[in-house]
Enzyme design. Structure first.
Site, PDB file in Angstrom:
ATOM      1  N   HIS A  62       0.831  -1.215   0.000  1.00 33.89           N
ATOM      2  CA  HIS A  62       0.000   0.000   0.000  1.00 33.89           C
ATOM      3  C   HIS A  62       0.860   1.258   0.000  1.00 33.89           C
ATOM      4  O   HIS A  62       0.540   2.237  -0.675  1.00 33.89           O
ATOM      5  CB  HIS A  62      -0.955  -0.031   1.196  1.00 33.89           C
ATOM      6  N   GLU A 106     -14.702   0.935  -6.310  1.00 31.65           N
ATOM      7  CA  GLU A 106     -14.611  -0.486  -5.933  1.00 31.65           C
ATOM      8  C   GLU A 106     -15.879  -1.186  -6.442  1.00 31.65           C
ATOM      9  O   GLU A 106     -16.998  -0.711  -6.211  1.00 31.65           O
ATOM     10  CB  GLU A 106     -14.493  -0.584  -4.407  1.00 31.65           C
ATOM     11  N   ASP A 138     -17.898  -0.669 -11.533  1.00 30.08           N
ATOM     12  CA  ASP A 138     -16.808  -1.330 -12.275  1.00 30.08           C
ATOM     13  C   ASP A 138     -15.828  -0.243 -12.712  1.00 30.08           C
ATOM     14  O   ASP A 138     -16.222   0.723 -13.363  1.00 30.08           O
ATOM     15  CB  ASP A 138     -17.413  -2.033 -13.508  1.00 30.08           C
ATOM     16  N   GLY A 139     -14.579  -0.407 -12.341  1.00 32.62           N
ATOM     17  CA  GLY A 139     -13.569   0.607 -12.660  1.00 32.62           C
ATOM     18  C   GLY A 139     -13.455   0.872 -14.147  1.00 32.62           C
ATOM     19  O   GLY A 139     -13.181   1.998 -14.576  1.00 32.62           O
ATOM     20  N   ASP A 156      -5.442  -0.571  -7.903  1.00 28.18           N
ATOM     21  CA  ASP A 156      -5.172  -1.572  -6.866  1.00 28.18           C
ATOM     22  C   ASP A 156      -6.099  -2.773  -7.113  1.00 28.18           C
ATOM     23  O   ASP A 156      -7.048  -3.027  -6.374  1.00 28.18           O
ATOM     24  CB  ASP A 156      -5.415  -0.946  -5.487  1.00 28.18           C
TER      25      ASP A 156
END
Ligand code: SAM
Length: 309
Positions: A62, A106, A138-139, A156
């Site tokens: 991270h 997310e 949905d990204g 990520d």
């Protein structure tokens, strides 16, 4: 009788972790999710049979996903995190005082809810930060539709399987590029190059075709078995890859950021690729060669000064 939970991602070998206590296991609308306690690793999140994080070593990944792009920028204000439902990257992003707004997109609300229930220390309250915006989507669609522009986009994601597969595609990265401000930085997680060099090469190829500068950088994530872990960087400003260590150190101090893995020296050294990683992306990294050389020479210079050579 303790239960053992296996990673199922690798066809010919498996990693098993003893689950001293299974905290939650569910097939969500998007993926199989298991959260369990392990005596060594703490609380473990597994998605679709792949270990995503443990509370013992999550800081490594991270910190390197967030601080390498954001420390390279003089004053990042607008950041997008795709995936990252556990909150670890968002936590690190919000440590930068210049960040006015950080959006986390997310796909699976369950990941956020169960992360807050079972290992809230990873998010560490970041979801309550007034600068944080959570979008459940949905990204791929989010970046295709957004009219916002970002200083940094941090992907990520999980492995290129299940809902995450679309986050490793040219279409997705092309829309990420469009959503970046001029001089913005895109970083993504890019797997284990020792085992999957083709994954690293594919992403670097896309990055190098879309941006002036593309380069993997490395971190050592103990719970990701299979060697050093690759992240990948793309930007149109080659200078951002070559920010002096002294400048990075000043920014760390000025921003009041404490970290357990990230340091200015680690930031620069992360781009000095092991031979087999450089070979996997040979011929693809433009504008980076001179930077990597200067990184290495700088490191040697530092070593000489310190009398370590
Ligand atoms: N941060 C973790 C770590 O330390 O490695 C791992 C990555 S995080 C758990 C991956 C996240 O990406 C998951 O929460 C998953 O639900 C999310 N995700 C997968 N596909 C997605 C998509 N298409 N759009 C947005 N989020 C997605």
């Amino acid at each position: 009788m303790a239960r053992w939970i296996e990673e199922t991602f690798h066809p010919h070998w498996r990693v098993r972790l003893e689950a001293s206590k299974v905290l939650h296991e569910v097939k969500t609308a998007h993926q199989h999710l298991a959260i369990f306690e392990n005596e060594t690793w703490g609380t473990v999140l597994m998605l679709d049979g792949v270990c995503q994080l443990t509370t013992l070593d999550e800081f490594v990944y991270h910190e390197m996903m967030a601080h390498v792009p954001l420390m390279a920028l003089a004053a990042p204000t607008r950041v997008l995190v795709i995936g990252g439902g556990d909150g670890g990257v968002l936590r690190e992003v919000l440590k930068h005082p210049s960040v006015a707004k950080a959006t986390l997109c997310e796909i699976d609300r369950t990941v956020i809810d169960l992360s807050l229930e079972h290992y809230p220390q990873i998010a560490d309250g970041c979801f309550d930060d007034p600068r944080a915006e959570v979008v459940i989507a949905d990204g791929l669609k989010y970046v295709a539709d957004t009219r916002e522009r970002f200083d940094a986009i941090i992907v990520d994601s999980s492995e290129p399987i299940g809902p995450s597969a679309v986050l490793h595609t040219r279409a997705f990265f092309t829309d990420c590029k469009r959503a970046l401000k001029k001089g913005g930085i895109l970083v993504t997680q890019n797997g284990l190059p020792f085992l999957f060099p083709e994954h690293l090469r594919a992403t670097t190829e896309i990055f190098a075709s879309l941006f002036r500068v593309a380069s993997p950088y490395m971190c050592t994530q103990p719970c990701y078995f299979g060697g050093p872990f690759a992240l990948n960087w793309a930007s149109d400003d080659a200078g951002l890859l070559d920010v002096a260590e002294a400048t990075l150190a000043r920014r760390v101090t000025k921003r009041g950021i404490t970290a357990r893995y990230y340091t200015p020296a680690v930031h620069r050294a992360a781009f000095a690729l092991p031979g087999y990683v450089a070979a996997a992306v040979d011929g693809l990294m433009r504008a980076i060669k001179s930077t990597v050389k200067s990184n290495v020479s700088t490191n040697n210079l530092v070593a000489k000064k310190a009398g370590r050579r």
